[in-house]
Motif scaffolding. Structure first.
Motif, PDB file in Angstrom:
ATOM      1  N   LEU A  42       4.602 -14.036  -2.115  1.00 56.31           N
ATOM      2  CA  LEU A  42       4.261 -13.075  -3.094  1.00 56.31           C
ATOM      3  C   LEU A  42       2.893 -12.544  -2.918  1.00 56.31           C
ATOM      4  O   LEU A  42       2.609 -11.125  -3.571  1.00 56.31           O
ATOM      5  CB  LEU A  42       3.149 -14.612  -4.027  1.00 56.31           C
ATOM      6  N   GLY A  43       2.775 -12.656  -1.287  1.00 55.29           N
ATOM      7  CA  GLY A  43       1.795 -11.796  -1.164  1.00 55.29           C
ATOM      8  C   GLY A  43       2.219 -10.548  -0.313  1.00 55.29           C
ATOM      9  O   GLY A  43       1.689  -9.544  -0.539  1.00 55.29           O
ATOM     10  N   PHE A  44       3.376 -10.408   0.034  1.00 59.77           N
ATOM     11  CA  PHE A  44       4.040  -8.894   0.760  1.00 59.77           C
ATOM     12  C   PHE A  44       4.898  -8.548  -1.406  1.00 59.77           C
ATOM     13  O   PHE A  44       4.055  -7.182  -1.342  1.00 59.77           O
ATOM     14  CB  PHE A  44       5.548  -9.352   1.160  1.00 59.77           C
ATOM     15  N   TRP A  45       4.544  -9.000  -1.925  1.00 55.65           N
ATOM     16  CA  TRP A  45       5.212  -8.379  -3.276  1.00 55.65           C
ATOM     17  C   TRP A  45       3.549  -7.887  -3.694  1.00 55.65           C
ATOM     18  O   TRP A  45       3.751  -6.838  -4.292  1.00 55.65           O
ATOM     19  CB  TRP A  45       5.792  -9.536  -4.622  1.00 55.65           C
ATOM     20  N   PHE A  46       2.721  -8.685  -3.613  1.00 58.84           N
ATOM     21  CA  PHE A  46       1.172  -7.278  -4.155  1.00 58.84           C
ATOM     22  C   PHE A  46       0.578  -6.570  -3.258  1.00 58.84           C
ATOM     23  O   PHE A  46       0.827  -5.870  -4.097  1.00 58.84           O
ATOM     24  CB  PHE A  46      -0.156  -8.907  -4.159  1.00 58.84           C
ATOM     25  N   ALA A  47       1.128  -6.875  -2.267  1.00 57.88           N
ATOM     26  CA  ALA A  47       0.631  -5.869  -1.663  1.00 57.88           C
ATOM     27  C   ALA A  47       2.068  -4.098  -1.811  1.00 57.88           C
ATOM     28  O   ALA A  47       1.135  -3.709  -1.818  1.00 57.88           O
ATOM     29  CB  ALA A  47       0.763  -6.181  -0.160  1.00 57.88           C
ATOM     30  N   GLN A  48       3.374  -4.087  -2.106  1.00 55.42           N
ATOM     31  CA  GLN A  48       3.899  -3.217  -2.584  1.00 55.42           C
ATOM     32  C   GLN A  48       3.897  -3.370  -3.753  1.00 55.42           C
ATOM     33  O   GLN A  48       4.043  -1.621  -4.284  1.00 55.42           O
ATOM     34  CB  GLN A  48       5.115  -4.135  -2.012  1.00 55.42           C
ATOM     35  N   GLN A  49       3.429  -4.069  -4.956  1.00 53.65           N
ATOM     36  CA  GLN A  49       4.335  -3.713  -5.746  1.00 53.65           C
ATOM     37  C   GLN A  49       2.868  -3.875  -6.938  1.00 53.65           C
ATOM     38  O   GLN A  49       2.692  -3.574  -8.126  1.00 53.65           O
ATOM     39  CB  GLN A  49       5.480  -4.270  -6.276  1.00 53.65           C
ATOM     40  N   GLY A  50       2.500  -5.198  -7.197  1.00 58.38           N
ATOM     41  CA  GLY A  50       1.620  -6.037  -7.893  1.00 58.38           C
ATOM     42  C   GLY A  50       0.159  -5.396  -8.025  1.00 58.38           C
ATOM     43  O   GLY A  50      -0.114  -5.577  -8.851  1.00 58.38           O
ATOM     44  N   SER A  51       0.050  -4.005  -6.411  1.00 59.33           N
ATOM     45  CA  SER A  51      -1.392  -3.950  -7.330  1.00 59.33           C
ATOM     46  C   SER A  51      -0.928  -2.741  -7.781  1.00 59.33           C
ATOM     47  O   SER A  51      -1.536  -2.255  -8.573  1.00 59.33           O
ATOM     48  CB  SER A  51      -1.842  -3.270  -5.515  1.00 59.33           C
ATOM     49  N   ILE A  52       0.009  -2.427  -7.558  1.00 57.01           N
ATOM     50  CA  ILE A  52       0.726  -0.963  -8.492  1.00 57.01           C
ATOM     51  C   ILE A  52       0.451  -1.348 -10.745  1.00 57.01           C
ATOM     52  O   ILE A  52       0.593  -0.540 -10.974  1.00 57.01           O
ATOM     53  CB  ILE A  52       2.174  -0.146  -8.272  1.00 57.01           C
ATOM     54  N   TYR A  53       1.061  -2.286 -10.339  1.00 56.19           N
ATOM     55  CA  TYR A  53       1.784  -2.649 -11.477  1.00 56.19           C
ATOM     56  C   TYR A  53      -0.116  -2.751 -12.080  1.00 56.19           C
ATOM     57  O   TYR A  53      -0.251  -2.531 -13.294  1.00 56.19           O
ATOM     58  CB  TYR A  53       2.502  -4.130 -11.557  1.00 56.19           C
ATOM     59  N   MET A  54      -0.595  -3.563 -11.429  1.00 63.43           N
ATOM     60  CA  MET A  54      -2.118  -3.964 -11.893  1.00 63.43           C
ATOM     61  C   MET A  54      -2.807  -2.178 -12.557  1.00 63.43           C
ATOM     62  O   MET A  54      -3.642  -2.916 -13.409  1.00 63.43           O
ATOM     63  CB  MET A  54      -2.299  -5.185 -10.842  1.00 63.43           C
ATOM     64  N   PHE A  55      -2.633  -2.098 -11.692  1.00 65.24           N
ATOM     65  CA  PHE A  55      -3.164   0.037 -11.784  1.00 65.24           C
ATOM     66  C   PHE A  55      -2.728   0.172 -13.376  1.00 65.24           C
ATOM     67  O   PHE A  55      -3.479   0.978 -14.153  1.00 65.24           O
ATOM     68  CB  PHE A  55      -2.676   0.358 -11.013  1.00 65.24           C
ATOM     69  N   VAL A  56      -1.491   0.102 -13.069  1.00 64.15           N
ATOM     70  CA  VAL A  56      -1.318   1.183 -14.753  1.00 64.15           C
ATOM     71  C   VAL A  56      -1.427  -0.210 -15.669  1.00 64.15           C
ATOM     72  O   VAL A  56      -2.092   0.632 -16.933  1.00 64.15           O
ATOM     73  CB  VAL A  56       0.850   0.413 -14.366  1.00 64.15           C
ATOM     74  N   ILE A  73     -11.563  -5.183 -10.698  1.00 57.72           N
ATOM     75  CA  ILE A  73     -10.347  -6.321 -11.054  1.00 57.72           C
ATOM     76  C   ILE A  73      -9.154  -5.715 -10.089  1.00 57.72           C
ATOM     77  O   ILE A  73      -8.925  -6.358  -8.957  1.00 57.72           O
ATOM     78  CB  ILE A  73     -10.372  -6.381 -12.182  1.00 57.72           C
ATOM     79  N   TRP A  74      -9.219  -4.136 -10.149  1.00 55.23           N
ATOM     80  CA  TRP A  74      -8.368  -3.645  -9.088  1.00 55.23           C
ATOM     81  C   TRP A  74      -8.479  -3.425  -7.363  1.00 55.23           C
ATOM     82  O   TRP A  74      -6.743  -4.058  -7.003  1.00 55.23           O
ATOM     83  CB  TRP A  74      -7.837  -2.671  -9.285  1.00 55.23           C
ATOM     84  N   PHE A  75      -9.578  -3.434  -7.154  1.00 58.76           N
ATOM     85  CA  PHE A  75      -9.876  -4.290  -5.721  1.00 58.76           C
ATOM     86  C   PHE A  75      -9.630  -5.626  -5.567  1.00 58.76           C
ATOM     87  O   PHE A  75      -9.389  -5.764  -4.822  1.00 58.76           O
ATOM     88  CB  PHE A  75     -10.968  -3.639  -4.973  1.00 58.76           C
ATOM     89  N   ALA A  76      -9.348  -6.528  -5.528  1.00 60.10           N
ATOM     90  CA  ALA A  76      -9.734  -7.588  -6.174  1.00 60.10           C
ATOM     91  C   ALA A  76      -7.681  -7.931  -6.279  1.00 60.10           C
ATOM     92  O   ALA A  76      -7.568  -8.637  -4.815  1.00 60.10           O
ATOM     93  CB  ALA A  76     -10.329  -8.785  -6.887  1.00 60.10           C
ATOM     94  N   VAL A  77      -7.302  -7.763  -7.049  1.00 59.36           N
ATOM     95  CA  VAL A  77      -5.335  -7.528  -7.102  1.00 59.36           C
ATOM     96  C   VAL A  77      -4.954  -7.152  -5.227  1.00 59.36           C
ATOM     97  O   VAL A  77      -4.675  -7.436  -4.979  1.00 59.36           O
ATOM     98  CB  VAL A  77      -5.270  -7.688  -8.288  1.00 59.36           C
ATOM     99  N   SER A  78      -5.941  -5.968  -5.688  1.00 58.80           N
ATOM    100  CA  SER A  78      -4.829  -5.336  -4.059  1.00 58.80           C
ATOM    101  C   SER A  78      -5.048  -5.440  -2.898  1.00 58.80           C
ATOM    102  O   SER A  78      -4.790  -5.560  -1.911  1.00 58.80           O
ATOM    103  CB  SER A  78      -5.224  -3.296  -4.625  1.00 58.80           C
ATOM    104  N   TYR A  79      -6.307  -5.565  -2.420  1.00 56.95           N
ATOM    105  CA  TYR A  79      -6.590  -6.202  -1.451  1.00 56.95           C
ATOM    106  C   TYR A  79      -7.130  -7.211  -2.050  1.00 56.95           C
ATOM    107  O   TYR A  79      -6.268  -7.891   0.113  1.00 56.95           O
ATOM    108  CB  TYR A  79      -8.280  -5.053  -0.983  1.00 56.95           C
ATOM    109  N   GLY A  80      -8.050  -8.213  -2.626  1.00 59.39           N
ATOM    110  CA  GLY A  80      -7.235 -10.127  -1.998  1.00 59.39           C
ATOM    111  C   GLY A  80      -6.287 -10.743  -2.050  1.00 59.39           C
ATOM    112  O   GLY A  80      -6.244 -11.221  -0.933  1.00 59.39           O
ATOM    113  N   ALA A  81      -5.711 -10.155  -3.104  1.00 59.95           N
ATOM    114  CA  ALA A  81      -3.960 -10.748  -3.127  1.00 59.95           C
ATOM    115  C   ALA A  81      -3.330 -10.296  -1.949  1.00 59.95           C
ATOM    116  O   ALA A  81      -2.178 -10.567  -1.434  1.00 59.95           O
ATOM    117  CB  ALA A  81      -3.259 -10.512  -4.337  1.00 59.95           C
TER     118      ALA A  81
END
Length: 87
Positions: free
Chosen positions: A51-65, A25-33
Motif C-alpha cells: 500500500l505504501g508503494f501504491w500511494f507513492a506511485q498511484q494514490g497521490s495522483i488519484y487523490m490529486f484528480v 490534504i494532497w501533501f499529507a497523502v503524497s508525502y505522508g502515505a
C-alpha cells in the motif's frame, strides 16, 4: 473600501483557504502515505502491491484528480455565495 471590494476580498480569502486545505490534504497523502508512513502501510496490499508503494506511485495522483473535482465543486458554491455565477 467599497462594498464590491469587500465582497471580492472575502471571496479571495475564502478561495485561498480552500486552496491551502486541499493542498495540505494532497501533501499529507503524497508525502505522508508515500514516504513517512510507507513502512506501516506496506503491511497491507492493494492490487498486488504494498500500500505504501501504491500511494507513492498511484494514490497521490488519484487523490490529486479527486481534489480537482472537489475544488471545482467548492468554487461553484463559492461563486453562487458571492454572486459571481451570474457574470
Amino acid at each position: 473600501m467599497s462594498e464590491k471590494q469587500q465582497k471580492a476580498s472575502a471571496y479571495w480569502k475564502e478561495n485561498v483557504k480552500y486552496l491551502f486545505i486541499l493542498l495540505a490534504i494532497w501533501f499529507a497523502v503524497s508525502y505522508g502515505a508515500g514516504i513517512l508512513f510507507k513502512d506501516a502501510l506496506n503491511q497491507f496490499h492493494m492490487g498486488g502491491f504494498p500500500l505504501g508503494f501504491w500511494f507513492a506511485q498511484q494514490g497521490s495522483i488519484y487523490m490529486f484528480v479527486i481534489l480537482i473535482f472537489v475544488y471545482v465543486r467548492l468554487m461553484n458554491k463559492l461563486d453562487k455565495k458571492y454572486g459571481y455565477d451570474k457574470e
